[in-house]
Design a protein around this motif. Structure first.
Motif, PDB file in Angstrom:
ATOM      1  N   PRO A 120      88.536   7.294  61.058  1.00 30.23           N
ATOM      2  CA  PRO A 120      87.576   6.813  61.773  1.00 30.23           C
ATOM      3  C   PRO A 120      86.941   7.968  62.639  1.00 30.23           C
ATOM      4  CG  PRO A 120      89.089   5.304  61.979  1.00 30.23           C
ATOM      5  CD  PRO A 120      89.681   6.425  61.044  1.00 30.23           C
ATOM      6  N   ALA A 121      87.902   9.161  62.687  1.00 25.80           N
ATOM      7  CA  ALA A 121      87.140  10.170  63.827  1.00 25.80           C
ATOM      8  C   ALA A 121      86.308  11.086  62.722  1.00 25.80           C
ATOM      9  CB  ALA A 121      88.434  10.931  64.224  1.00 25.80           C
ATOM     10  N   SER A 122      86.275  11.028  61.627  1.00 30.58           N
ATOM     11  CA  SER A 122      85.370  11.940  60.718  1.00 30.58           C
ATOM     12  C   SER A 122      84.494  11.009  59.935  1.00 30.58           C
ATOM     13  CB  SER A 122      86.311  12.607  59.937  1.00 30.58           C
ATOM     14  OG  SER A 122      87.153  11.800  59.271  1.00 30.58           O
ATOM     15  N   SER A 123      84.161   9.635  60.253  1.00 30.05           N
ATOM     16  CA  SER A 123      83.615   8.912  59.621  1.00 30.05           C
ATOM     17  C   SER A 123      82.133   8.784  59.589  1.00 30.05           C
ATOM     18  CB  SER A 123      84.060   7.305  59.992  1.00 30.05           C
ATOM     19  OG  SER A 123      83.778   6.956  61.301  1.00 30.05           O
ATOM     20  N   LYS A 152     104.026  14.469  61.315  1.00 29.01           N
ATOM     21  CA  LYS A 152     104.828  13.640  62.185  1.00 29.01           C
ATOM     22  C   LYS A 152     103.655  13.220  63.368  1.00 29.01           C
ATOM     23  CE  LYS A 152     106.482  17.316  65.021  1.00 29.01           C
ATOM     24  NZ  LYS A 152     107.539  18.091  65.579  1.00 29.01           N
ATOM     25  N   GLN A 153     102.733  13.864  63.649  1.00 32.35           N
ATOM     26  CA  GLN A 153     101.906  13.570  64.659  1.00 32.35           C
ATOM     27  C   GLN A 153     101.103  12.399  64.146  1.00 32.35           C
ATOM     28  OE1 GLN A 153     102.309  16.763  63.470  1.00 32.35           O
ATOM     29  NE2 GLN A 153     102.421  18.061  65.017  1.00 32.35           N
ATOM     30  N   MET A 154     100.611  12.064  62.976  1.00 28.97           N
ATOM     31  CA  MET A 154     100.051  10.938  62.354  1.00 28.97           C
ATOM     32  C   MET A 154     100.707   9.993  62.524  1.00 28.97           C
ATOM     33  SD  MET A 154      97.122   9.698  60.896  1.00 28.97           S
ATOM     34  CE  MET A 154      96.217  10.804  59.997  1.00 28.97           C
ATOM     35  N   LYS A 155     102.093  10.140  62.063  1.00 27.50           N
ATOM     36  CA  LYS A 155     102.988   8.987  62.062  1.00 27.50           C
ATOM     37  C   LYS A 155     103.055   8.273  63.711  1.00 27.50           C
ATOM     38  CE  LYS A 155     107.544   7.732  60.148  1.00 27.50           C
ATOM     39  NZ  LYS A 155     108.259   7.027  61.199  1.00 27.50           N
ATOM     40  N   GLU A 156     103.149   9.212  64.684  1.00 26.95           N
ATOM     41  CA  GLU A 156     103.312   9.051  65.903  1.00 26.95           C
ATOM     42  C   GLU A 156     102.214   8.093  66.415  1.00 26.95           C
ATOM     43  OE1 GLU A 156     104.327  12.456  67.681  1.00 26.95           O
ATOM     44  OE2 GLU A 156     106.255  12.683  66.853  1.00 26.95           O
ATOM     45  N   ALA A 157     101.096   8.765  66.278  1.00 30.20           N
ATOM     46  CA  ALA A 157      99.706   8.217  66.601  1.00 30.20           C
ATOM     47  C   ALA A 157      99.461   6.669  66.089  1.00 30.20           C
ATOM     48  CB  ALA A 157      98.609   8.994  66.233  1.00 30.20           C
ATOM     49  N   LEU A 158     100.044   6.418  64.890  1.00 28.80           N
ATOM     50  CA  LEU A 158      99.743   5.256  63.944  1.00 28.80           C
ATOM     51  C   LEU A 158     100.859   4.097  64.633  1.00 28.80           C
ATOM     52  CD1 LEU A 158      98.852   6.359  60.644  1.00 28.80           C
ATOM     53  CD2 LEU A 158      97.366   5.062  61.873  1.00 28.80           C
ATOM     54  N   HIS A 269      91.121  13.935  65.312  1.00 33.68           N
ATOM     55  CA  HIS A 269      91.191  14.280  63.719  1.00 33.68           C
ATOM     56  C   HIS A 269      92.149  15.411  63.785  1.00 33.68           C
ATOM     57  CE1 HIS A 269      90.055  15.391  59.714  1.00 33.68           C
ATOM     58  NE2 HIS A 269      90.054  16.550  59.958  1.00 33.68           N
ATOM     59  N   PHE A 270      92.028  16.549  64.228  1.00 33.78           N
ATOM     60  CA  PHE A 270      92.758  17.704  64.199  1.00 33.78           C
ATOM     61  C   PHE A 270      94.354  17.841  64.914  1.00 33.78           C
ATOM     62  CE2 PHE A 270      88.683  19.409  63.545  1.00 33.78           C
ATOM     63  CZ  PHE A 270      88.731  19.923  62.440  1.00 33.78           C
TER      64      PHE A 270
END
Length: 367
Positions: A120-123, A152-158, A269-270
């Motif tokens: 979504p952040a790069s859509s 791991k940051q993606m996993k935590e954010a989701l 995103h980053f």
């Protein structure tokens, strides 16, 4: 048609290919370079409301895109006439991943989803109007039987999930010759290879402008690099390089560069994605220089592992000075290389990453 009990469909905007970058190459390395899995690419038509389709082309397009979940849907008629798979595989990018979700629900089979960036952040939707896209993105995560998160940051954010793991991008198995350290008076050679458009374009251009005034050699390659400008003879804009050409410039480079954008609108995103080029660089016996904000996954990784030089200020000149200072210190440089070699062996080798994916897919197929 007699199907393997682990046969699956890939329904995804990102598809296995060695002719592009990022996610396409990752899937290619897992599913084409390493054969053995039986799958088929399946294109599912995405139906878009014509009224909103026209609005997307107006100056209100970025606002309209935030409403995509309400005016785009997958055509499901195709599913009636093809064999049922063991599971459906997708990458959480664009609208095809939601077609994959519908397919998995239609056949009542598991959905395996790769979350390689916060789409979504790069859509292209306005950054202040991402609520609906973010909710849809998180719903896809919860609906997935197996979620493969790039960091791991993606996993935590989701959020919490009963079957979510961290799966880094898989690097190539290419072996490159080790370059010698520059002799006294010889210029240090740097390589930036990666996407040069979009959020990266101004950052790469700023680096080129500062590097033009330094005693060094710089090669810049990758998609959209032709849109960059360089007048200094020691700056080389190489375009998108084939395998042999890339091997040549890679072998000649002393420092490999990774950039992460400082634009606060791109923070989500980053702070969740993980650069595939960084995994590619680790273990190659060359120093890595990371330039990006403190919240970026690559900078956090460098802090935790000690495997790369990092610079957190949005200042190209300061980055170059710090990079050269670290490189010219034998103990500091060797420390980075030793830590990088350990990370590669334990976490980032292609064999380790591919074995993890294949074992998880086998578990999904068994269930």
């Amino acid at each position: 048609m007699s199907l393997d009990p682990s046969f699956f469909y890939i329904i995804s905007f990102v598809k296995p290919s060695n002719k592009f970058t990022g996610g396409d190459i990752v899937l290619y390395r897992h599913f084409i370079e390493r054969p053995g899995l039986q799958f088929k690419l399946l294109d599912v038509p995405i139906v878009k409301n014509s009224f909103f389709k026209r609005l997307e082309k107006t100056r209100f397009g970025s606002y309209i895109k935030s409403l995509q979940p309400f005016y785009e849907t997958a055509a499901t008629e195709l599913f009636k006439s093809i064999p049922k798979p063991a599971f459906v595989f997708t990458v959480a990018h664009d609208r095809e991943c939601f077609a994959a979700l519908k397919a998995a629900q239609y056949w009542n089979v598991p959905l395996v989803t790769v979350f390689h960036d916060w789409y979504p952040a790069s859509s292209g939707a306005h950054h202040k109007l991402l609520y609906f896209l973010n909710q849809e993105f998180k719903a896809l995560y919860k609906a997935s039987s197996l979620a493969l998160c790039v960091s791991k940051q993606m996993k935590e954010a989701l959020g919490s999930h009963p079957n979510s793991i961290v799966l880094p991008p898989i690097p190539s198995t290419a072996v490159f010759k080790q370059n010698q350290l520059p002799h006294f008076g010889q210029k240090i050679s740097l390589l930036y290879s990666g996407f040069c458009g979009g959020a990266y374009q101004q950052m790469v251009q700023d680096f080129i402008n500062r590097a033009s005034q330094k005693s060094l050699d710089l090669v810049v390659s990758g998609p959209h690099s032709q849109e960059l400008t360089a007048t200094a003879h020691h700056i080389h804009i190489a375009g998108f390089l084939g395998a042999d050409e890339f091997a040549s410039v890679f072998e000649n480079a002393a420092i490999l560069l990774v950039f992460l954008n400082f634009n606060p609108d791109k923070k989500l995103h980053f702070s969740t994605h993980f650069p595939s080029k960084l995994v590619e660089y680790v273990g190659k016996g060359k120093m890595i220089g990371i330039w990006g904000p403190s919240y970026s996954t690559a900078v956090e990784w460098a802090k935790e592992t000690g495997a790369a030089f990092y610079y957190e200020n949005n200042d190209a000149d300061g980055f170059i000075q710090g990079l050269f200072s670290a490189y010219n210190n034998d103990a500091v440089r060797e420390g980075y290389l030793q830590h990088a070699a350990l990370v590669y062996e334990k976490e980032f080798s292609p064999e380790v990453i591919d074995a993890l994916l294949k074992s998880k897919l086998a578990e999904v197929a068994d269930h």
